[in-house]
Scaffold this motif. Structure first.
Motif, PDB file in Angstrom:
ATOM      1  N   GLU A   1      -4.095  -2.104  -9.972  1.00  0.00           N
ATOM      2  CA  GLU A   1      -4.358  -3.077  -8.905  1.00  0.00           C
ATOM      3  C   GLU A   1      -5.717  -2.795  -8.271  1.00  0.00           C
TER       4      GLU A   1
ATOM      5  N   ARG B   1      -8.549  -3.981  -4.983  1.00  0.00           N
ATOM      6  CA  ARG B   1      -8.838  -4.683  -3.745  1.00  0.00           C
ATOM      7  C   ARG B   1     -10.362  -4.769  -3.650  1.00  0.00           C
TER       8      ARG B   1
ATOM      9  N   TYR C   1     -12.751  -5.454   0.554  1.00  0.00           N
ATOM     10  CA  TYR C   1     -11.858  -4.876   1.551  1.00  0.00           C
ATOM     11  C   TYR C   1     -12.670  -4.566   2.800  1.00  0.00           C
TER      12      TYR C   1
ATOM     13  N   ALA D   1      -4.960   6.599   1.837  1.00  0.00           N
ATOM     14  CA  ALA D   1      -4.397   5.488   2.606  1.00  0.00           C
ATOM     15  C   ALA D   1      -5.532   4.742   3.280  1.00  0.00           C
TER      16      ALA D   1
ATOM     17  N   SER E   1      -6.571   1.206   5.675  1.00  0.00           N
ATOM     18  CA  SER E   1      -6.190   0.075   6.509  1.00  0.00           C
ATOM     19  C   SER E   1      -7.387  -0.844   6.628  1.00  0.00           C
TER      20      SER E   1
ATOM     21  N   TYR F   1      -1.425   0.498   6.656  1.00  0.00           N
ATOM     22  CA  TYR F   1      -2.114   1.268   5.623  1.00  0.00           C
ATOM     23  C   TYR F   1      -1.483   1.003   4.259  1.00  0.00           C
ATOM     24  N   GLU F   2      -2.339   0.847   3.250  1.00  0.00           N
ATOM     25  CA  GLU F   2      -1.904   0.764   1.862  1.00  0.00           C
ATOM     26  C   GLU F   2      -2.295   2.080   1.204  1.00  0.00           C
TER      27      GLU F   2
END
Length: 102
Positions: free
Chosen positions: A21, A23, A26, A42, A44, A51-52
């Motif tokens: 995956e 991002r 961001y 993590a 955010s 948080y991802e």
């Protein structure tokens, strides 16, 4: 432009592992990046969202901006933050990355 490296890196990795995956674009703010309890990364978004957690992060933003995004209250980031803040900015950056393929 600057988006070329992350765009083609993502394309290459997804071709070799469709479960990966990404991002792109961001939005980061001060302290957006911290270490999760399991040692993964993590992140955010700048709007203070949840948080991802990621296994790995490739950043293509300027080093001083990345330093601001790291959680500077975490002692484990002290050395990387200092190194990133001390990096001189140039007009060209080369990133070499290696990945173990199954």
């Amino acid at each position: 432009g600057m988006q070329t490296l992350p765009k083609y890196l993502a394309k290459f990795l997804m071709k070799n592992d469709p479960s990966v995956e990404f991002r792109l674009k961001y939005s980061l703010g001060p302290g957006s990046i911290r270490l999760a309890p399991d040692g993964r990364i993590a992140i955010s978004n700048n709007e203070g969202g949840p948080y991802e957690v990621f296994d790995a992060v490739v950043s293509c933003i300027p080093a001083p901006e990345l330093a601001l995004a790291l959680d500077q209250k975490d002692e484990r980031f002290k050395s990387p933050v200092n190194t990133l803040q001390d990096m001189k900015m140039g007009s060209c950056v080369v990133v070499s990355a290696g990945f173990d393929l199954p």
